[in-house]
Design a protein around this motif. Structure first.
Motif, short mmCIF file in Angstrom:
data_model
loop_
_atom_site.label_atom_id
_atom_site.label_comp_id
_atom_site.label_asym_id
_atom_site.label_seq_id
_atom_site.Cartn_x
_atom_site.Cartn_y
_atom_site.Cartn_z
N ASN A 73 -1.26 -6.21 -6.48
CA ASN A 73 -0.36 -7.16 -5.84
C ASN A 73 -0.38 -8.51 -6.52
OD1 ASN A 73 0.27 -5.19 -4.05
ND2 ASN A 73 -1.01 -5.97 -2.39
N MET A 106 3.04 -8.78 -8.17
CA MET A 106 3.92 -9.41 -7.18
C MET A 106 3.77 -10.91 -7.28
SD MET A 106 3.30 -7.57 -3.55
CE MET A 106 3.69 -5.87 -3.24
N GLY A 137 6.14 -12.14 -2.58
CA GLY A 137 5.95 -10.70 -2.37
C GLY A 137 4.64 -10.40 -1.66
N HIS A 174 4.25 -8.68 1.97
CA HIS A 174 3.41 -7.48 2.02
C HIS A 174 2.33 -7.64 3.10
CE1 HIS A 174 1.64 -3.92 0.12
NE2 HIS A 174 0.46 -4.50 0.26
N LYS A 234 13.29 -7.33 8.57
CA LYS A 234 12.38 -7.10 7.45
C LYS A 234 12.70 -8.06 6.30
CE LYS A 234 10.48 -3.43 4.72
NZ LYS A 234 10.72 -2.20 4.01
N PRO A 284 13.16 -9.44 2.59
CA PRO A 284 13.45 -8.68 1.36
C PRO A 284 12.18 -8.53 0.51
CG PRO A 284 14.30 -10.94 1.22
CD PRO A 284 13.82 -10.74 2.61
N GLN A 285 12.16 -7.47 -0.31
CA GLN A 285 11.01 -7.23 -1.18
C GLN A 285 10.79 -8.36 -2.15
OE1 GLN A 285 10.64 -3.28 -2.93
NE2 GLN A 285 9.26 -3.13 -1.19
N ARG A 286 11.90 -8.89 -2.64
CA ARG A 286 11.82 -10.03 -3.56
C ARG A 286 12.70 -11.14 -3.05
NH1 ARG A 286 9.06 -8.90 -7.82
NH2 ARG A 286 8.67 -6.70 -8.17
N ASP A 291 4.35 -0.91 -10.92
CA ASP A 291 5.25 -1.08 -9.77
C ASP A 291 6.55 -0.33 -10.01
OD1 ASP A 291 6.77 -2.60 -11.46
OD2 ASP A 291 6.34 -4.51 -10.49
#
Lengths: 214, 157
Positions: free
Chosen positions: A136, A140, A144, A148, A209, A211-213, B58
């Motif tokens: 991570n 990330m 991120g 997470h 939720k 966003p992932q990024r 990833d």
């Protein structure tokens, strides 16, 4: 049966119980540093009551929290390889532990292969958590990592939102993801303006939720 | 004694030798995937010759190398708890391994010396990961800021 005997008897995992039975009971006040990163030490601490925080400090003295542990769990097994303590452990409330020396633990392992297997499983879990954190941190960005962490700790509510089960300040989050408090504050501002998150009395609610990024 | 047996006999650590004896020797070409992150797998691979790279990646294919291992080391023990593979392993050159089923591994670690050897190895892996973590956490850059600028305090913001 004494009070501490009944605390040991209450440990649900028989292997952890077997380890705890070989130790000496000690009580620690809240905010006691039980293990100091870098020190030599060869005991493991089985927690009978209370709660502890495991953390590492970087060269600039900033803390990164690795995990919190409570009754039935143990800390300090990383020094079984004879090297200095890999992390510090501090009590978050008054805490009772069974302190087991390395020799006693080795004896437990020799007497019962299942104790070894249980310890191996625990170490695999720890190694996985550490590997995951490296992944991570390396792959990330801070945003991120925050997303997470929040999603990992949040539980779905009947109204479709998700509530983070642990009360956390922005400082706590900064320590968990390895970032500055400033950075967390900025990310939270963005998430709040975007309608993803609201914070009331340190309870963090995810309305949708993130966003992932970003 | 055939070639593979002599490679096993050459392993210096008796615990690793004992583990390798429980497996079947397999050869992998350079660049072969030995283990795929997130896949299910129930084997430990003891490296007899060659070299492997352990890494995580990833969804966009970015990689972080965790370690490079050679003869006498093993990979795949992280799935002994029944979970999917925690990292990928690829051969950096042609590599021979003794492939040990987890069932055999669980049997052999009933020997306390072998259990302690595995315990030490797992601790060292965790220590290594914890060290990388400390180095990595310095890169604290918000994606919205683009480039981080040093502040008067010298800290990146």
């Amino acid at each position: 049966m004494s009070d501490t005997d009944s605390l040991i008897a209450a440990i649900s995992d028989p292997m952890v119980r077997e380890i705890a039975q070989r130790g000496r009971i000690r009580s620690f006040a809240k905010n006691t540093v039980v293990i100091n990163e870098g020190d030599q030490g060869d005991s493991i601490f089985v927690i009978l009551s209370g709660r502890v925080k495991v953390y590492v400090s970087d060269t600039e003295g900033r803390e990164m929290v690795l995990d919190l542990y409570g009754p039935g769990e143990y800390v300090g097994e990383m020094s079984l390889d004879g090297q200095p303590r890999s992390a510090s452990v501090i009590t978050l409330e008054p805490t009772q532990c069974s302190v087991v020396t390395r020799d006693s633990l080795r004896e437990a392992i020799s007497n019962n292969p299942d104790v070894a297997l249980s310890l191996i499983t625990r170490l695999i879990d720890r190694a996985r958590i550490a590997t995951d954190s490296v992944k991570n941190l390396a792959l990330m960005d801070v945003y991120g990592r925050v997303a997470h962490l929040l999603l990992g700790l949040a539980k779905a509510q009947p109204d479709g939102s998700m509530v983070v089960q642990e009360r956390m300040t922005q400082q706590d989050i900064a320590e968990r993801v390895g970032a500055s408090r400033d950075m967390i504050s900025r990310i939270f501002k963005d998430l709040t303006v975007g309608g993803y998150v609201s914070v009331t009395d340190r309870v963090i609610t995810l309305h949708r939720k993130p966003p992932q990024r970003w | 004694m055939n070639d593979a047996n002599s490679l096993i006999a050459a392993l210096t650590d008796p615990a690793v030798r004992r583990i390798a004896q429980c497996g079947r020797v397999n050869s992998f070409a350079k660049n072969a995937m030995l283990i795929q992150e997130e896949a299910w797998g129930d084997t430990v691979l003891v490296i007899l010759s060659g070299r492997v790279k352990v890494y995580v990646s990833d969804a966009e294919g970015r990689e972080r190398v965790l370690a490079v291992y050679g003869p006498g080391e093993y990979v795949g023990e992280m799935s002994l708890n029944g979970q999917p593979r925690s990292a990928s392993v690829v051969a950096l050159e042609s590599t021979q391994c003794s492939v040990v089923p987890h069932a055999a591994m669980r049997e052999v670690i009933r020997n306390p010396d072998i259990a302690l050897s595995l315990i030490t190895r797992l601790i060292q892996r965790t220590r290594r990961a914890a060290d990388s973590m400390k180095n990595l956490r310095r890169m604290d850059i918000h994606p919205l800021l683009g480039l981080a600028k040093p502040q008067s305090s010298g800290e990146l913001s």
